[in-house]
Design a protein around this motif. Structure first.
Motif, PDB file in Angstrom:
ATOM      1  N   TYR A  76       0.804  -1.226   0.000  1.00  0.00           N
ATOM      2  CA  TYR A  76       0.000   0.000   0.000  1.00  0.00           C
ATOM      3  C   TYR A  76       0.839   1.280   0.000  1.00  0.00           C
ATOM      4  O   TYR A  76       0.275   2.374   0.033  1.00  0.00           O
ATOM      5  CB  TYR A  76      -0.911   0.020   1.231  1.00  0.00           C
TER       6      TYR A  76
ATOM      7  N   VAL B  23      -0.666   5.087   0.471  1.00  0.00           N
ATOM      8  CA  VAL B  23      -1.555   5.511   1.557  1.00  0.00           C
ATOM      9  C   VAL B  23      -0.783   6.122   2.722  1.00  0.00           C
ATOM     10  O   VAL B  23      -1.354   6.336   3.788  1.00  0.00           O
ATOM     11  CB  VAL B  23      -2.382   4.305   2.055  1.00  0.00           C
TER      12      VAL B  23
ATOM     13  N   LYS C 120      -6.563  -1.288   3.219  1.00  0.00           N
ATOM     14  CA  LYS C 120      -5.972  -0.100   2.619  1.00  0.00           C
ATOM     15  C   LYS C 120      -6.649   1.158   3.144  1.00  0.00           C
ATOM     16  O   LYS C 120      -5.973   2.158   3.453  1.00  0.00           O
ATOM     17  CB  LYS C 120      -6.104  -0.184   1.096  1.00  0.00           C
TER      18      LYS C 120
ATOM     19  N   SER D 124      -4.892   4.089   5.373  1.00  0.00           N
ATOM     20  CA  SER D 124      -4.970   5.485   4.940  1.00  0.00           C
ATOM     21  C   SER D 124      -5.523   6.372   6.049  1.00  0.00           C
ATOM     22  O   SER D 124      -5.045   7.491   6.275  1.00  0.00           O
ATOM     23  CB  SER D 124      -5.835   5.593   3.680  1.00  0.00           C
TER      24      SER D 124
ATOM     25  N   ASP E  22      -2.836   6.985   8.587  1.00  0.00           N
ATOM     26  CA  ASP E  22      -1.892   8.006   8.130  1.00  0.00           C
ATOM     27  C   ASP E  22      -2.472   9.403   8.331  1.00  0.00           C
ATOM     28  O   ASP E  22      -1.742  10.338   8.686  1.00  0.00           O
ATOM     29  CB  ASP E  22      -1.555   7.771   6.659  1.00  0.00           C
TER      30      ASP E  22
END
Length: 484
Positions: A96, A107, A184, A188, A191
């Motif tokens: 990813y 991501v 995923k 994300s 993050d």
């Protein structure tokens, strides 16, 4: 030389971080399911001496990870922001992180930006997951402060001081199962949370050291075994290979490692009067509409220095007190089991009950009643596969306003005995499961329904009557008067 070369390349082109991680994940020959990456960086403007990363294929253990952390905190900022993800493996970055030219699908933009702006990022792609799991304890010992479990909203209201150390822990989830899209999306979102936290820290102008790691690997063992089979180029005995790897790492082979730890014993005058055992023991607290969980299994059953002060037992009452330090942000934390036994005239025998399970933390007490569901004859021990207050609860909060409503307690394979112990072994166990389980009742009802259908069918067959007259094709037809 190889380590310094990789460090210089990373410094000249920090955007190659994901590719760097991907290449190292391919070069690591050991089992990926036992390793967790650790990424560490400092805030922009904080000058810290660069530490050389380990050689490709090297697995970082407890002592080496503690050495990395000590060197970073002795010189760098002592305000530590720990992003602790439930699961993490190096493959998460290769899948990813846009490591193979597809940067638009990455991501981790905030993480890559932080590594680019940091003067001394450190990437440890292969850390044994028991070492990463204990990173909170290592940081707590080096900073001499308790961890604070936070979220971005709470952090925005907190005012930090650069002169006094702080350990801020942000728990991040991880997508499980075969749905790659959900994993995923969750990464994300993690993050984005890291980006929010770093933005808040930057607005407060407080230098900090950030660490991003996981509690355990996210990749299954089957994937690593299949990779080993492909690299090996032939058939081999996996059990023998596992013993060889364990011997190389200084661990006992699987057959020699103890799988069952001893129970907790409280002795009075040299005689055991209470015993407790559980395969798993966890507590959780509700904060900001999110459950924060803490596993007490190792601290309870594997820690030989577990303190039992405050425990007491006699012929009618018993109290087992387990004392912990720094549980979910509470400096003082106690888990108390209050038991009693008395004679019941209806059954003409003595029974013992677990009257209450209490959580005492920083002067506050949360009480769960257990006497209605947790009981056994006084000569027996009590055992249950699962004892919780939230899933098929056997523990119930004392009242609607009790602080116990903000807690979750879970025991797996729970067994306890507070009276009539002989030696250091449990007596015969009285199990919480009744004789007629839901499965047995379903089988009995289904069988009864089938017997009723069969009986009705036989009854209908027995009611059939044979005709007493038949048509003769050679003779006249049978005339049936309408008056009959």
């Amino acid at each position: 030389m190889a380590s310094s070369g990789r460090a210089n390349l990373l410094k000249r082109n920090p955007g190659t971080m994901a590719v760097f991680l991907g290449l190292l994940s391919v070069l690591i020959p050991a089992r990926c399911d036992e390793q967790v990456p650790v990424i560490m960086w400092t805030s922009e403007g904080s000058a810290v001496p660069r530490q050389p990363p380990p050689a490709a294929g090297h697995i970082v253990g407890h002592q080496q990870l503690a050495s990395y952390l000590e060197k970073a905190l002795n010189v760098g900022p002592r305000n530590v922001v720990l992003f602790l993800q439930d699961k993490m493996s190096i493959e998460d970055f290769t899948l990813y992180g846009g490591a193979f030219g597809n940067k638009q699908d990455g991501v981790f933009p905030n993480l890559e930006g932080a590594l680019q702006s940091s003067s001394s990022p450190l990437v440890l792609p292969a850390v044994s997951w028991p070492a990463s799991n204990a990173v909170i304890g290592q940081l707590q010992d080096q900073l001499e402060t308790s961890p604070l479990y936070m979220d971005p909203e709470t952090l925005s209201q907190l005012r930090l001081n650069a002169s006094s150390p702080a350990l801020l822990v942000f728990r991040l989830p991880y997508g499980t199962g075969s749905d790659l899209l959900s994993a995923k999306e969750i990464l994300s979102g993690n993050d984005e949370v890291m980006g929010q936290v770093m933005s808040i820290m930057k607005s407060q102008s407080v230098p900090y050291t950030a660490i991003y790691t996981g509690l355990q690997p996210s990749r299954k063992e089957a994937a690593s075994l299949s990779m080993e089979a492909g690299l090996g180029g032939g058939r081999s005995l996996l059990q023998a290979r596992g013993r060889y790897r364990d011997r190389e790492r200084g661990r006992q082979p699987a057959k020699e490692r103890p799988e069952v730890y001893p129970p907790v014993e409280f002795k009075e005058e040299g005689k055991t009067c209470m015993m407790l055992w559980a395969k798993g023991l966890t507590v959780s607290i509700l904060r900001n509409n999110r459950w924060e969980e803490h596993d007490l299994t190792k601290a309870t059953f594997e820690d030989k220095d577990l303190k039992l002060h405050g425990s007491d037992c006699d012929k009618s009452k018993a109290k087992l007190v387990l004392n912990y330090d720094n549980v979910l942000g509470h400096r003082s934390f106690k888990l108390i089991f209050a038991m009693s036994q008395r004679h019941y005239k209806v059954s003409a025998r003595r029974w013992f009950t677990l009257d209450a399970v209490e959580l005492e933390y920083d002067g506050t007490k949360a009480t769960f009643n257990g006497s209605r569901n947790i009981y056994a004859p006084a000569e027996y021990s009590f055992r249950c596969k699962s004892v919780t207050n939230f899933r098929w609860p056997l523990l119930v909060p004392r009242s609607a306003k009790d602080p116990a409503n903000q807690w979750r307690v879970s025991f797996e394979d729970f067994q306890i005995q507070g009276f009539n112990l002989s030696g250091s072994e449990f007596a015969y166990a009285s199990d919480c499961a009744g004789f007629f389980s839901p499965g047995i009742w379903m089988g009995l009802l289904t069988s009864l329904l089938m017997v009723l259908v069969l009986t009705y069918g036989l009854h209908m067959i027995m009611q059939l009557l044979t005709m007493d007259r038949f048509d003769d094709p050679k003779g006249p037809g049978i005339s049936v008067p309408q008056t009959e």
